[in-house]
Design an enzyme around this catalytic site. Structure first.
Site, PDB file in Angstrom:
ATOM      1  N   GLY C  54       0.819  -1.195   0.000  1.00 25.90           N
ATOM      2  CA  GLY C  54       0.000   0.000   0.000  1.00 25.90           C
ATOM      3  C   GLY C  54       0.860   1.253   0.000  1.00 25.90           C
ATOM      4  O   GLY C  54       2.010   1.232   0.424  1.00 25.90           O
ATOM      5  N   SER C  55       0.316   2.359  -0.465  1.00 18.55           N
ATOM      6  CA  SER C  55       1.012   3.636  -0.337  1.00 18.55           C
ATOM      7  C   SER C  55       0.842   4.143   1.093  1.00 18.55           C
ATOM      8  O   SER C  55       0.089   3.580   1.882  1.00 18.55           O
ATOM      9  CB  SER C  55       0.448   4.640  -1.339  1.00 18.55           C
ATOM     10  OG  SER C  55       0.767   4.232  -2.651  1.00 18.55           O
ATOM     11  N   GLY C  56       1.548   5.215   1.413  1.00 14.11           N
ATOM     12  CA  GLY C  56       1.452   5.775   2.764  1.00 14.11           C
ATOM     13  C   GLY C  56       2.637   5.399   3.638  1.00 14.11           C
ATOM     14  O   GLY C  56       2.693   5.775   4.803  1.00 14.11           O
ATOM     15  N   HIS C  57       3.600   4.634   3.050  1.00 15.05           N
ATOM     16  CA  HIS C  57       4.779   4.223   3.812  1.00 15.05           C
ATOM     17  C   HIS C  57       6.048   4.876   3.274  1.00 15.05           C
ATOM     18  O   HIS C  57       7.146   4.407   3.545  1.00 15.05           O
ATOM     19  CB  HIS C  57       4.939   2.701   3.741  1.00 15.05           C
ATOM     20  CG  HIS C  57       3.730   1.939   4.126  1.00 15.05           C
ATOM     21  ND1 HIS C  57       3.136   2.079   5.362  1.00 15.05           N
ATOM     22  CD2 HIS C  57       2.969   1.034   3.457  1.00 15.05           C
ATOM     23  CE1 HIS C  57       2.072   1.287   5.428  1.00 15.05           C
ATOM     24  NE2 HIS C  57       1.940   0.651   4.282  1.00 15.05           N
ATOM     25  N   LYS C 105       5.457  -8.355   2.021  1.00 10.03           N
ATOM     26  CA  LYS C 105       5.245  -8.212   3.455  1.00 10.03           C
ATOM     27  C   LYS C 105       4.050  -9.092   3.853  1.00 10.03           C
ATOM     28  O   LYS C 105       3.073  -9.200   3.108  1.00 10.03           O
ATOM     29  CB  LYS C 105       4.990  -6.751   3.813  1.00 10.03           C
ATOM     30  CG  LYS C 105       6.201  -5.868   3.497  1.00 10.03           C
ATOM     31  CD  LYS C 105       6.070  -4.441   3.998  1.00 10.03           C
ATOM     32  CE  LYS C 105       4.916  -3.685   3.404  1.00 10.03           C
ATOM     33  NZ  LYS C 105       4.911  -3.669   1.924  1.00 10.03           N
ATOM     34  N   ASP C 110      -1.467  -8.620   0.663  1.00  8.31           N
ATOM     35  CA  ASP C 110      -0.226  -8.633  -0.108  1.00  8.31           C
ATOM     36  C   ASP C 110       0.099 -10.049  -0.571  1.00  8.31           C
ATOM     37  O   ASP C 110       0.479 -10.283  -1.719  1.00  8.31           O
ATOM     38  CB  ASP C 110       0.929  -8.070   0.731  1.00  8.31           C
ATOM     39  CG  ASP C 110       0.730  -6.592   1.048  1.00  8.31           C
ATOM     40  OD1 ASP C 110      -0.229  -6.273   1.777  1.00  8.31           O
ATOM     41  OD2 ASP C 110       1.509  -5.764   0.555  1.00  8.31           O
ATOM     42  N   HIS C 219      -0.154   0.478   9.522  1.00  2.00           N
ATOM     43  CA  HIS C 219      -1.380   0.871   8.837  1.00  2.00           C
ATOM     44  C   HIS C 219      -2.386   1.476   9.791  1.00  2.00           C
ATOM     45  O   HIS C 219      -3.593   1.442   9.545  1.00  2.00           O
ATOM     46  CB  HIS C 219      -2.052  -0.327   8.169  1.00  2.00           C
ATOM     47  CG  HIS C 219      -1.156  -1.061   7.235  1.00  2.00           C
ATOM     48  ND1 HIS C 219      -0.407  -2.134   7.623  1.00  2.00           N
ATOM     49  CD2 HIS C 219      -0.885  -0.858   5.930  1.00  2.00           C
ATOM     50  CE1 HIS C 219       0.292  -2.575   6.577  1.00  2.00           C
ATOM     51  NE2 HIS C 219       0.021  -1.827   5.549  1.00  2.00           N
TER      52      HIS C 219
END
Ligand SMILES: Nc1ncnc2c1ncn2[C@@H]1O[C@H](COP(=O)(O)OP(=O)(O)O)[C@@H](O)[C@H]1O
Ligand SMILES: Nc1ncnc2c1ncn2[C@@H]1O[C@H](COP(=O)(O)OP(=O)(O)O)[C@@H](O)[C@H]1O
Ligand SMILES: [Mg+2]
Ligand SMILES: [Mg+2]
Ligand SMILES: [Mg+2]
Ligand SMILES: [Mg+2]
Lengths: 213, 333, 333, 213
Positions: C54-57, C105, C110, C219
């Site tokens: 996911g994005s945001g990392h 991950k 995922d 998350h």
């Protein structure tokens, strides 16, 4: 007989000023939050603690050496604008009183004059720039006037402190032209200058500790 | 106040202990007085660069000490200029015999403390040149005020002048590079939230859930204007317009675009800001020749960003690209 | 919600546009499906490393694409695993003819999406090995659960395996390096504040002004325990104890210590954390041979940190030190 | 006469499910906030919008092809756990109904069975792991039972949806053993599973759109 303030009493002034700063730490910092960076009380308190620590090791009797030590402690522990300004102030007070074991009204006038000149040379502030100069300069002028009018040293000190208080309050409507508050432009009006406030406390404690008993 | 700290009074000291433990290959850290110097200082025959300022702007300045950038950094208390004795000791420790440049951000405290330090250094026979950074277009400049604040351009100056010193330029030449960078750099910042000074324990200012502050400095000083939160497109347009028109930049100019996070803003948002900035500038025919995106000159945990544009010439590009090896910036080595 | 964004639905796309504009020398960015590949992909004869999540990392994973690290990254929506078609297209774009490693991950989404992608890749004749990162000691491991989450060790795996691929190791060897890194890495995280997912518009969880959450993921998932805020000394002791005893590490062991910020935490605090960690480990006779300090695997704007320890051997040290040239990590080149 | 659901009615089910997900987007996301990562509604809504966009270009008449297209759209637009699971579900429904222009109760039972098998193969979840399987499997079993008991297709669909609802509610006390909620351990008990909830909505809309008029 002219009133003289002996070495120990000058030390007591420095100690009382340190205590007064500690008491007013949050107040001064709050003033600085409004138009600065919220640290004037914290800075001055750190500096005066460092100064007190230096006093212990001071060979007693030399007012000038003691005040210089305070100035050096402030320069090397405060930082910011307050450090060089109050450092210069005390260094100049010390230079003017070098070797003296007691001071009288004329000594103090000479010393305060040198201090204000030093602060202005260091910070380039003019009256009404909304800085500590707005408390210091009227205090010096009032002291000179009172002495010229023949008032006693205690009375002259009280007039000097009153002038500092007026000067401090007069900073409220001013738009700052020096220091961090000047970045705010018009938004700096309506707030009392923190440095002028600590300078008033300096002169007020001098009047308090040197004029009673 | 929510911070990963112990006693607020120990933050700077413990941070410096952390830096010392983390980067012994790059720097050594001295305490009482506090300063950080290149591990291989002094470098004989090289002009030394010393900077400093309040803590709370990490990685600036300690993170920029190393090969190709600063020789020493003097960290003050949080948001408080360091003291002359720190600067003097640091200058002495890095003086390679051909002079020391003091990089000073234009704040009354920094100016006065560095002035006193330079007096002390010169009294001991050292050659010192001080250069001032005053790039913040949010502040009206005038002869009768303290002038503009030093913000984002500082990072670029430290890199570019560091490279100039590394390649053996003279004291005067390195100081001139600094002045040219300052003349070519402009910045503007904004905040979504206030920062919290550890010793104060509460936010320096309060912003509503739908408010932002435009034209802030890097110490939680209130900004030029408070307004309703806007889409980043509008925010970037406002900031970039102020910066571009202050130069003014014109079609065909090449710039280094530096999008800086204030400490509490994640990379994902900084890339969105950069995207807007790139569109804004290309719409005006201004070319981004180099860029830097990240949190390099911060204001503790403040959320927000600043934009710095440096007008480039070939010398600046070459010096920017030169190798640098510090904790905060590293390439080519 | 206070973020430097336009429409929450466009954040990932605009971020990718920003990355594309900022780093054309390092990466190229493809849209629909979204993926980021090395500018010089495919590298013939080199095992390709593909990661994603996911994005945001950020900077993970797109910021780790480049020489000596990842060949491709697949960014999903915020906190949502990317889809098989992204992974398949990215794998195809970087396949240098000697196989592709998928770094996954350990999250259900995922795992399943990468499973489907591997099926698609293999159906087209590509050689794919998937490796799993599951290093979060905050989660109880068991055959009957989804197992441990993949967190900080991912960054170290991408660097170390990237160097192994760069020096020409085979598909099996690179995948084995990944598995060894995973076996040697352990992490634990904590939060001072929640993050706010742009599309949700409000914090995922609420924490009181004097509370923290220990054992969080990346998350905004609730953690293992909520407790009163403590001095960083105690926080680090709690986290490091959990990590060290999970191995268990013993006197004389050498580690890479990775202190990671969650996105809203400034460097000054991370150095204070590192100082505590260094003291904790040296008290147990564990040597920090390498370290990494910064915000590399983040959780949007969350304030907090994580600690990852990787038990080192000589091969890991050499691979860690090898040159890397990405937007997020760079040295030696 | 056996009731048959023609192609258009199957399309209407997909459209109604998309609308139901859109209506329940925040509800599903809130359920996911409690024990997951606050995106299940957002993900499913993005996916069903992508599926609707695909429906337009679909050659009419082939139920299987249409459902496969939905599955592909979900796989390539949802991501997370929901994407592969709902993608697999629709792909299996499509494979089981390939080439059909209408479906009857037996077709649906075969399709739903294949879908549940596919979801379990993909996600490895067993009953009571607190996942969508806890809604899907009872729904499939109830459907089989109802058909075996000779109930009409509409009635069997209603029993199937009721079983899904019960299964969904029964996830509340469970401790999750699969998916993101499992990281919470005991803290996952007391919350309804988001995926089981969307699966219930899937079967409820089938019962609603296929059993009236
Ligand atoms: N140029 C100057 N000359 C005299 N006083 C000044 C000058 N600049 C600032 N000051 C005084 O310093 C005070 C602020 O001190 P302090 O908060 O300790 O330093 P800083 O502004 O660096 O944080 C101001 O309130 C003002 O009275
Ligand atoms: N292994 C699994 N098997 C079946 N269903 C699962 C599995 N893991 C998770 N789920 C379902 O997926 C739902 C979560 O979906 P979603 O929020 O879209 O994905 P993510 O967890 O990746 O954010 C859970 O509520 C659960 O019903
Ligand atoms: Mg101040
Ligand atoms: Mg200050
Ligand atoms: Mg998700
Ligand atoms: Mg979810």
């Amino acid at each position: 007989m002219r009133v003289k303030v002996p070495y120990d009493r000058v030390v007591r002034w420095v100690e009382t000023f340190a205590a007064t700063i500690a008491e007013n730490k949050e107040y001064l910092t709050d003033l600085d939050s409004a138009i600065g960076d919220a640290d004037h009380g914290i800075n001055m308190d750190r500096g005066m603690r460092a100064a007190l620590a230096k006093l212990d090791g001071q060979p007693p009797g030399d007012v000038g050496a003691m005040l210089k030590a305070v100035g050096m402690a402030l320069v090397s522990s405060v930082g910011g604008a307050g450090g060089p300004l109050y450092g210069t102030l005390f260094l100049q007070l010390g230079t003017a009183t070098a070797g003296k074991s007691e001071i009288d009204a004329d000594d103090w006038l000479a010393a305060l004059t040198a201090a204000v000149v030093g602060v202005q040379a260091r910070g380039k502030a003019e009256p009404n720039d909304k800085t500590m100069v707005d408390a210091l300069l009227p205090a010096r002028d009032a002291l000179e006037e009172a002495i010229a009018e023949g008032e006693s040293f205690p009375d002259a000190l009280r007039r000097s402190a009153q002038a500092a208080e007026q000067g401090m309050k007069a900073t409220i409507p001013l738009v700052a032209r020096k220091g961090r508050a000047s970045y705010l432009g018009e938004r700096s009006a309506g707030h009392q200058d923190p440095g002028a406030t600590s300078s008033y406390l300096l002169l007020k404690t001098a009047a308090d500790t040197w004029s009673d008993g | 106040m929510k911070k990963l700290i112990n006693d607020p009074a120990d933050v700077v000291r413990e941070e410096l202990l952390g830096i010392a433990a983390a980067h012994p290959d790059l720097v050594s850290v001295h305490f009482d007085p506090n300063y950080v110097v290149r591990a291989d200082a002094p470098v004989k025959g090289k002009v030394a660069l010393v900077s400093g300022g309040g803590s709370g702007h990490e990685p600036m300045h300690g993170g920029f000490v190393g090969v190709g950038m600063l020789d020493a950094a003097c960290p003050g208390e949080v948001f408080t200029s360091p003291t002359p004795d720190q600067m003097q000791a640091a200058s002495k420790a890095v003086d390679g015999g051909v002079g020391v440049v003091h990089i000073v951000k234009n704040y009354t405290g920094d100016i006065m403390n560095f002035d006193m330090a330079a007096e002390l250094c010169r009294a001991e026979g050292a050659e010192v040149e001080a250069v001032i950074v005053d790039d913040d277009v949010a502040v009206q400049d005038s002869l009768y005020t303290a002038g503009r604040r030093g913000v984002g351009t500082t990072v670029l100056m430290e890199k570019i002048a560091g490279a100039a010193a590394q390649e053996g330029r003279s004291l005067k030449e390195v100081a001139d590079v600094c002045r040219e960078v300052n003349a070519g750099g402009r910045s503007m910042g904004m905040a979504l939230t206030s920062c919290t000074v550890p010793a104060a324990g509460k936010p320096t200012f309060e912003l509503g859930e739908d408010e932002m502050e435009i034209g802030i400095g890097i110490h939680g000083e209130p900004g030029r204007e408070r307004m309703k939160l806007k889409p980043v497109h509008d925010i970037v347009e406002m900031m970039a317009t102020a910066v571009v028109e202050d130069f003014p930049l014109k079609k065909g100019d090449r710039v280094l675009a530096f999008v800086n996070g204030m400490g509490g803003t994640p990379m994902i948002e900084l890339y969105v800001v950069f995207n807007e900035l790139q569109r804004f500038l290309s719409g005006r025919g201004i070319e981004i020749t180099r860029n830097l995106i990240g949190s390099y000159i911060t204001s503790l945990d403040m959320a927000g960003c600043s934009i710095t544009l440096l007008k480039l010439n070939d010398d600046f590009v070459r010096l920017w690209d030169a190798p640098v090896k510090t904790a905060g910036l590293r390439w080519g080595v």
